[in-house]
Design an enzyme around this catalytic site. Structure first.
Site, short mmCIF file in Angstrom:
data_model
loop_
_atom_site.label_atom_id
_atom_site.label_comp_id
_atom_site.label_asym_id
_atom_site.label_seq_id
_atom_site.Cartn_x
_atom_site.Cartn_y
_atom_site.Cartn_z
N SER A 42 -1.72 1.51 11.16
CA SER A 42 -2.15 2.52 9.82
C SER A 42 -1.62 3.81 10.45
O SER A 42 -1.45 4.03 11.80
CB SER A 42 -3.55 2.83 9.68
OG SER A 42 -3.97 1.30 9.29
N GLU B 181 -8.01 22.12 -2.92
CA GLU B 181 -8.03 20.85 -3.02
C GLU B 181 -8.95 20.18 -1.92
O GLU B 181 -9.79 19.22 -2.28
CB GLU B 181 -6.63 20.56 -2.84
CG GLU B 181 -6.49 18.90 -2.90
CD GLU B 181 -4.84 18.63 -2.34
OE1 GLU B 181 -4.69 17.41 -2.24
OE2 GLU B 181 -4.24 19.37 -1.92
N MET B 182 -8.89 20.70 -0.83
CA MET B 182 -9.78 20.30 0.25
C MET B 182 -11.34 20.39 0.14
O MET B 182 -11.98 19.67 0.46
CB MET B 182 -9.22 21.27 1.60
CG MET B 182 -9.17 19.97 2.80
SD MET B 182 -8.43 20.61 4.02
CE MET B 182 -7.50 22.04 3.98
N GLN C 197 -9.61 1.81 4.41
CA GLN C 197 -9.21 1.10 3.29
C GLN C 197 -8.17 -0.26 3.42
O GLN C 197 -8.30 -1.25 2.77
CB GLN C 197 -8.25 1.98 2.39
CG GLN C 197 -9.14 3.29 1.80
CD GLN C 197 -9.25 4.39 2.47
OE1 GLN C 197 -8.84 4.43 3.75
NE2 GLN C 197 -9.68 5.61 1.78
N GLN D 127 -7.38 -3.65 1.00
CA GLN D 127 -6.05 -3.96 0.50
C GLN D 127 -5.45 -5.02 0.95
O GLN D 127 -5.11 -5.88 0.05
CB GLN D 127 -5.05 -2.62 0.94
CG GLN D 127 -5.52 -1.36 0.18
CD GLN D 127 -4.87 -0.02 0.96
OE1 GLN D 127 -4.63 -0.23 2.13
NE2 GLN D 127 -4.79 0.77 0.20
N THR E 281 0.74 -1.25 0.04
CA THR E 281 -0.03 0.05 0.00
C THR E 281 0.81 1.20 -0.09
O THR E 281 2.15 0.96 0.08
CB THR E 281 -0.86 -0.01 1.40
OG1 THR E 281 -0.15 0.47 2.46
CG2 THR E 281 -1.52 -1.13 1.53
N CYS E 282 0.25 2.41 0.17
CA CYS E 282 1.29 3.63 -0.19
C CYS E 282 1.94 3.66 1.17
O CYS E 282 2.88 4.51 1.49
CB CYS E 282 0.35 4.93 -0.25
SG CYS E 282 -1.08 4.79 0.75
N GLY F 295 -15.88 28.99 -4.55
CA GLY F 295 -14.23 29.01 -4.82
C GLY F 295 -13.99 27.66 -5.11
O GLY F 295 -14.69 26.68 -5.44
N ALA F 296 -12.57 27.49 -5.37
CA ALA F 296 -12.08 26.07 -5.58
C ALA F 296 -10.86 25.85 -4.45
O ALA F 296 -10.42 26.66 -3.72
CB ALA F 296 -11.54 26.05 -6.89
N HIS G 75 0.92 -9.21 14.56
CA HIS G 75 1.27 -8.22 13.42
C HIS G 75 0.11 -8.11 12.32
O HIS G 75 -0.35 -7.15 11.99
CB HIS G 75 2.72 -8.17 12.78
CG HIS G 75 3.08 -6.96 11.94
ND1 HIS G 75 3.37 -5.63 12.41
CD2 HIS G 75 3.17 -7.14 10.75
CE1 HIS G 75 3.58 -4.80 11.33
NE2 HIS G 75 3.47 -5.80 10.30
#
Lengths: 444, 273
Positions: free
Chosen positions: A130, A213-214, A137, A141, A70-71, A210-211, A120
């Site tokens: 995590s 990311e969040m 998620q 995964q 995963t990331c 407005g714009a 583990h």
């Protein structure tokens, strides 16, 4: 009673090395052990993990393998008779294919074996390990990783059982502790709050001002639980608004139309770069009357703020700015920590149960269990029969009991020989597990 | 004191405790247990009441003891029905203790022999009493929903996300539920008042006699009428509606008990003890 099997120690002496089950091993790196540069360098794409599994599963030192990537982590979950050499082989393989020195890899890598590995894996699947504890998620995964390994025929009795246990532990923790039910991201917290105000969000109308990311993330989050409501986008630069509206299949409106749109909107997400309030109390107040006091929820993600906090004092209007949303998240994080203590208890219990099963997966305990099962059945049936045979004396009864023991011994002889040596290259644990299932030896 | 009432009261009491357990532990098992206990209490209650009806030959509301006992029964009945319809689990936290309280009050109030001047039989009177009690129970639950709404509204307004915020449902659901309860309660109240007029006319020859109970019933009715009217016309929802539901219930409580205890009138004998 004359047991046809010796003590476990005698047994292992007779078959050195062969009697042992493969051990469960985990070797991996995660956000706790390695910086992001190393993690992204090691991460496997689905295709890569498929091909790596195929390469590794045929290695003589490795019996079963699942690769979780995963990331935030890359982990190799394996069973091997010789954990050390299996780990070394995996290290060399990764280092070779990823252009990382073995030394650097070893520095960042943690390894677990046996019961520690089980614990583990359970912690990982339950999202206790995590970066954001409780994020949902990871279970998906782990499931996907397991599916890939199964498709590559890289798993056996032990990992199959272990992974299924991990899934059920994760589910149990999710349903029995509050670890997963609280928001820990701004956009998620905003959606949760919206739910507490509106209940169902399906038909709610959203206005994005407005714009950013969040703000866009919040809209995406909202859209997952909306279906029929309208979405409006207001932007100082109309073309940007049109572009955003197209992305969220909404409708672009002019900045001047905002007040009018408030009459139909329910949730307003604001994130402009304006230095002054974009929405003021005097602007909203008359709208409330026109809306027949249906609630309005303002999510103000902008700094400096877009929404006049005085609006919060209006009846049925609720304003949350970014700090207040952050506050919600922090409270949630706190309570997650206390919930994770409860989750750890569930994991301890499950790991203990798994260990019991694993220990039983040996020849000696299996034969013993089988023998005691047969003895119980014979003894019970003999008792029943003797009940009707009053004329028998003690010698007759003893003779019958001896016959019982002889029958059990004879029945067990062949299966025992087979289990001790099922033939070369055969997975003994597979047969042991089969026998345990066929005779239902797990009951207790 | 009539000890035959105790099994039902015990069921209600343990049911209330189970609801408290549900509030703290958030396990659905507690909720189911509580609902089952209230249902069990209600069944016992119904049997006891049926026996009382047979013995009295009419609905047993001839003194304060009987009135409270009957009120607790209608509360339990309405709670069970509305809970089943609205599925608002949290309502039990309010309703179960209320049922217990009223039933326990009935237990402690002495059951004095009743000497009612006016006859307590007749179709209109029975409809009047039963419907009014059901309406009042609905309005009690509407008040409960209103209180829960105000708690939750305050949590959201003042950004307190602790205990109750997590446990209470959305504002919308609380508001809608309260509104529906008010509609049902108001309808029942109206029917109850009308049948009361009809009965009054048949007994005293006039519909309205400015009896304190009548006046206060009228006031209560007007409060709820105003609430519903404003909701439809001016969109009175949320906070204002919740506050009005609580005020209405307070007026109703006064009509139910206060008038009889403090003022004089022709309903007096029903709460005498």
């Amino acid at each position: 009673m004359n047991l046809p099997v010796g003590s476990p120690s005698a047994e292992t002496r007779k078959f050195p090395g062969k009697e042992q089950l493969p051990e469960i091993v985990i070797a991996g790196i995660s956000h706790t052990s390695a910086p992001v540069e190393l993690r992204e360098c090691l991460a496997f794409s689905p295709e890569e993990s498929r091909s790596t599994i195929r390469e590794l599963r045929d290695h003589p030192k490795i019996r079963e393998i699942v690769i979780l990537s995963t990331c935030n982590r890359v982990e190799m979950l394996m069973t091997a008779h010789d954990p050390q050499s299996a780990i070394q082989h995996v290290e060399a393989h990764i280092a070779g294919s990823r252009n990382v020195s073995v030394a650097r890899l070893r520095q960042a890598m943690y390894t677990y074996t046996g019961a520690d590995a089980v614990r583990h894996l359970f912690r990982v699947a339950s999202s206790l390990d995590s970066m954001v504890v409780g994020e949902p998620q990871i279970l998906g995964q782990v499931k996907a990783a397991y599916k890939t390994a199964v498709e590559a025929r890289a798993t056996g009795v032990i990992l199959n059982r272990l992974l299924h246990k991990a899934f059920s532990v994760a589910k149990r923790i999710r349903s029995e502790t509050g670890i997963g039910d609280r928001a820990v991201s701004i956009s998620y917290a905003a959606v949760e709050l919206a739910r507490k105000i509106f209940g169902r969000l399906e038909d709610k109308t959203v206005l994005l001002v407005g714009a950013g990311e969040m703000a866009e993330l919040a809209v995406e989050h909202l859209n997952r639980s909306r279906s029929s409501g309208a979405l409006y986008v207001a932007n100082r630069t109309f073309s940007v608004g049109v572009e955003l509206a197209r992305r969220f299949s909404g409708k672009a409106i002019d900045f001047e139309e905002i007040t009018q749109t408030l009459e139909s909107a329910d949730i307003i997400i604001s994130s402009t770069g304006a230095s002054d309030y974009v929405l003021t109390r005097d602007q909203v107040r008359p709208v409330m009357r026109k809306r027949k006091n249906r609630p309005l929820f303002f999510i103000d993600i902008a700094v400096p703020r877009d929404v006049d906090p005085a609006i919060n004092r209006l009846n049925n209007a609720y304003v949350y700015d970014i700090d207040e949303l952050q506050g919600v998240i922090e409270e949630n994080m706190e309570s997650r920590k206390s919930e994770s203590a409860r989750a750890e208890r569930i994991i301890d219990e499950a790991a203990f149960r798994f260990q019991q099963w694993y220990d039983s997966l040996d020849v000696v305990p299996t034969i013993k269990d089988l023998q005691s099962k047969l003895s119980t059945i014979f003894a019970a049936e003999l008792n029943k029969t003797l009940h009707f045979l009053d004329h028998l004396n003690q010698d007759d009864i003893d003779a019958l009991e001896r016959m019982n023991e002889a029958v059990i011994k004879k029945i067990l002889h062949d299966p025992m020989q087979f289990l001790k040596n099922p033939g070369s290259h055969r997975d003994k644990s597979l047969y042991i597990d089969l026998i345990r299932n066929v005779f239902n030896l797990e009951e207790e | 004191m009539n000890y035959a009432l105790l099994p039902a009261i015990c069921c209600y009491l343990i049911g209330s405790a189970a609801y408290a357990g549900f509030l703290f532990r958030q396990k659905n098992g507690y909720n189911q247990l509580a609902y089952a206990l209230i249902t069990a209490g209600f069944v016992i209650h119904t049997l006891l009441l049926a026996e009382a009806v047979l013995r009295a030959g009419t609905i047993p509301v001839r003194n304060l003891h009987e009135t409270l006992w009957f009120a607790a029964w209608t509360l339990a009945f309405v709670f069970l029905v509305l809970w089943w319809k609205s599925r608002l689990k949290i309502l039990g936290i309010f309703a179960a203790p209320l049922i217990t309280l009223v039933a326990a009050a009935a237990f402690f109030v002495p059951d004095t022999a009743a000497d009612i001047e006016t006859s307590l039989t007749g179709f209109w009177l029975i409809v009047h009493v039963v419907v009014i009690f059901i309406g009042e129970a609905c309005l009690a639950l509407a008040c409960a929903a209103g209180v829960l709404y105000l708690i939750q509204e305050r949590n959201i307004k003042f950004k307190k996300h602790r205990f109750f915020f997590r446990r209470l449902p959305s504002l919308e659901l609380l508001d809608n539920t309260g509104y529906q309860f008010v509609i049902i309660g108001f309808t029942a109240l109206t029917v109850g008042l009308v049948t009361g007029f009809v009965y009054a006319h048949s007994v005293w020859g006039r519909f309205w006699s400015w009896d304190p109970k009548e006046v206060w019933s009228g006031i209560t009715w007007l409060i709820y009428a105003a609430l519903l009217h404003e909701r439809l016309v001016a969109g009175w929802r949320g906070r204002k509606a919740a506050i009005f539901a609580i005020i209405g219930f307070a007026a109703m409580l006064f009509t139910f008990l206060g008038v009889n205890l403090l003022l004089e009138g022709h309903h007096n004998e029903f709460t005498r003890w």
